[in-house]
Design an enzyme around this catalytic site. Sequence first.
Site, PDB file in Angstrom:
ATOM      1  N   LYS A   1     -34.971  48.044  75.247  1.00  0.00           N
ATOM      2  CA  LYS A   1     -35.107  49.410  76.348  1.00  0.00           C
ATOM      3  C   LYS A   1     -35.215  50.617  75.531  1.00  0.00           C
ATOM      4  O   LYS A   1     -35.847  51.504  75.677  1.00  0.00           O
ATOM      5  CB  LYS A   1     -33.758  49.464  77.214  1.00  0.00           C
ATOM      6  CG  LYS A   1     -33.930  48.954  78.438  1.00  0.00           C
ATOM      7  CD  LYS A   1     -32.539  49.144  79.229  1.00  0.00           C
ATOM      8  CE  LYS A   1     -31.599  48.815  78.391  1.00  0.00           C
ATOM      9  NZ  LYS A   1     -30.427  48.698  77.926  1.00  0.00           N
TER      10      LYS A   1
ATOM     11  N   ARG B   1     -26.225  51.330  85.898  1.00  0.00           N
ATOM     12  CA  ARG B   1     -25.827  49.969  85.254  1.00  0.00           C
ATOM     13  C   ARG B   1     -25.218  48.997  86.274  1.00  0.00           C
ATOM     14  O   ARG B   1     -24.502  48.012  85.888  1.00  0.00           O
ATOM     15  CB  ARG B   1     -24.879  50.050  84.194  1.00  0.00           C
ATOM     16  CG  ARG B   1     -25.329  49.389  82.808  1.00  0.00           C
ATOM     17  CD  ARG B   1     -24.365  49.923  81.779  1.00  0.00           C
ATOM     18  NE  ARG B   1     -24.639  49.336  80.478  1.00  0.00           N
ATOM     19  CZ  ARG B   1     -25.390  49.834  79.597  1.00  0.00           C
ATOM     20  NH1 ARG B   1     -26.084  50.704  79.629  1.00  0.00           N
ATOM     21  NH2 ARG B   1     -25.231  48.934  78.189  1.00  0.00           N
TER      22      ARG B   1
ATOM     23  N   ARG C   1     -29.618  43.890  64.528  1.00  0.00           N
ATOM     24  CA  ARG C   1     -29.243  45.306  64.767  1.00  0.00           C
ATOM     25  C   ARG C   1     -27.840  45.365  64.229  1.00  0.00           C
ATOM     26  O   ARG C   1     -27.328  46.606  63.584  1.00  0.00           O
ATOM     27  CB  ARG C   1     -29.327  45.714  66.041  1.00  0.00           C
ATOM     28  CG  ARG C   1     -28.968  47.155  66.461  1.00  0.00           C
ATOM     29  CD  ARG C   1     -29.315  47.569  67.931  1.00  0.00           C
ATOM     30  NE  ARG C   1     -28.143  47.335  68.737  1.00  0.00           N
ATOM     31  CZ  ARG C   1     -28.245  47.242  70.168  1.00  0.00           C
ATOM     32  NH1 ARG C   1     -29.407  47.736  70.832  1.00  0.00           N
ATOM     33  NH2 ARG C   1     -27.209  46.820  70.890  1.00  0.00           N
TER      34      ARG C   1
ATOM     35  N   ARG D   1     -20.608  41.893  77.008  1.00  0.00           N
ATOM     36  CA  ARG D   1     -21.869  42.844  77.349  1.00  0.00           C
ATOM     37  C   ARG D   1     -23.051  42.023  78.456  1.00  0.00           C
ATOM     38  O   ARG D   1     -23.283  42.362  79.190  1.00  0.00           O
ATOM     39  CB  ARG D   1     -22.700  43.599  76.468  1.00  0.00           C
ATOM     40  CG  ARG D   1     -21.691  44.770  76.104  1.00  0.00           C
ATOM     41  CD  ARG D   1     -21.779  45.379  74.640  1.00  0.00           C
ATOM     42  NE  ARG D   1     -23.295  45.689  74.400  1.00  0.00           N
ATOM     43  CZ  ARG D   1     -23.688  45.784  73.011  1.00  0.00           C
ATOM     44  NH1 ARG D   1     -23.099  45.356  71.924  1.00  0.00           N
ATOM     45  NH2 ARG D   1     -25.147  45.890  73.063  1.00  0.00           N
TER      46      ARG D   1
HETATM   47  P1  ADP Z   1     -26.873  47.907  75.318  1.00  0.00           P
HETATM   48  O1  ADP Z   1     -27.968  48.316  76.231  1.00  0.00           O
HETATM   49  O2  ADP Z   1     -27.400  47.637  74.092  1.00  0.00           O
HETATM   50  O3  ADP Z   1     -25.559  47.382  75.852  1.00  0.00           O
HETATM   51  P2  ADP Z   1     -26.067  50.940  75.563  1.00  0.00           P
HETATM   52  O4  ADP Z   1     -26.240  51.642  74.222  1.00  0.00           O
HETATM   53  O5  ADP Z   1     -26.856  51.305  76.571  1.00  0.00           O
HETATM   54  O6  ADP Z   1     -26.241  49.502  74.766  1.00  0.00           O
HETATM   55  O7  ADP Z   1     -24.590  51.036  75.879  1.00  0.00           O
HETATM   56  C1  ADP Z   1     -23.210  50.656  75.048  1.00  0.00           C
HETATM   57  C2  ADP Z   1     -22.113  50.810  75.939  1.00  0.00           C
HETATM   58  O8  ADP Z   1     -21.977  52.184  76.573  1.00  0.00           O
HETATM   59  C3  ADP Z   1     -21.894  49.657  77.149  1.00  0.00           C
HETATM   60  O9  ADP Z   1     -21.720  48.269  76.801  1.00  0.00           O
HETATM   61  C4  ADP Z   1     -21.043  50.440  77.994  1.00  0.00           C
HETATM   62  O10 ADP Z   1     -19.645  50.356  77.459  1.00  0.00           O
HETATM   63  C5  ADP Z   1     -21.308  51.943  77.714  1.00  0.00           C
HETATM   64  N1  ADP Z   1     -22.343  52.350  78.933  1.00  0.00           N
HETATM   65  C6  ADP Z   1     -23.508  52.800  78.605  1.00  0.00           C
HETATM   66  N2  ADP Z   1     -24.137  53.193  79.640  1.00  0.00           N
HETATM   67  C7  ADP Z   1     -23.260  53.196  80.815  1.00  0.00           C
HETATM   68  C8  ADP Z   1     -23.330  53.043  82.271  1.00  0.00           C
HETATM   69  N3  ADP Z   1     -24.120  53.684  82.914  1.00  0.00           N
HETATM   70  N4  ADP Z   1     -21.907  52.964  82.818  1.00  0.00           N
HETATM   71  C9  ADP Z   1     -20.901  52.556  82.188  1.00  0.00           C
HETATM   72  N5  ADP Z   1     -20.977  52.284  80.694  1.00  0.00           N
HETATM   73  C10 ADP Z   1     -21.940  52.586  80.211  1.00  0.00           C
END
Ligand code: ADP
Length: 191
Positions: free
Chosen positions: A13, A88, A127, A144
């Site tokens: 993404k 999310r 990564r 996750r």
């Molecule tokens: P990935 O898609 O690789 O899991 P992200 O960089 O999108 O990584 O997100 C990393 C972390 O940030 C998530 O595991 C969560 O803890 C937090 N996070 C990101 N976006 C949200 C969201 N919309 N709601 C809640 N937590 C979020």
Amino acid sequence: MRIVLLGAPGSGKGTQAALLKDHYSIPHISTGVLLREAVANETALGKQAKAIMDRGELVPDDVMLDLIRERLGQEDVRAGYILDGYPRNLAQAEALDAVLGDVGLPVQEAVLIEVDEDQVVERIAKRAMEEGRSDDTEEVVRKRMRVYEEQTAPVAGHYADLGLLTRVFGEGTIEEVLERIKGALQQGVDG
Ligand code: ADP
């Protein structure tokens, strides 16, 4: 173009969003990036979020809504946006619809990038070596993935119900996936 990108951790993404940003000249809004900036700057939000992120859990919806509302209120978003990492869960998806409705900038297309789970684990391991993100350890990645399956996967259904969802196969080269996404977005706009 107003786009939401959906996909599991490691689905690509973030990579695709950065390329789409350049292609369409619209802002790429990544909640993961915004949160990691807050952590690095040791803001109140960053201090609250760090432990949660390091466990692979979701930061509370009310906190995320404040963050995303603030970002979506900025002037550059009028040209369009690519949302990456938000919404999310279903509550976030509904809150987002309301915020975007208020500003007159509803989502036009949701793209779900689909990648086999083994691929995803492999990519994240790579990564982890390159970037050293503190939430890229094997145990946290598993967590996750579970959070994704339970809470985020249903968000695709939300956009499908609105007639806005396209699924794109996320394997192959970065360029191949990008072309598929652009094709899907073009079709959505035409049709
Ligand atoms: P990935 O898609 O690789 O899991 P992200 O960089 O999108 O990584 O997100 C990393 C972390 O940030 C998530 O595991 C969560 O803890 C937090 N996070 C990101 N976006 C949200 C969201 N919309 N709601 C809640 N937590 C979020």
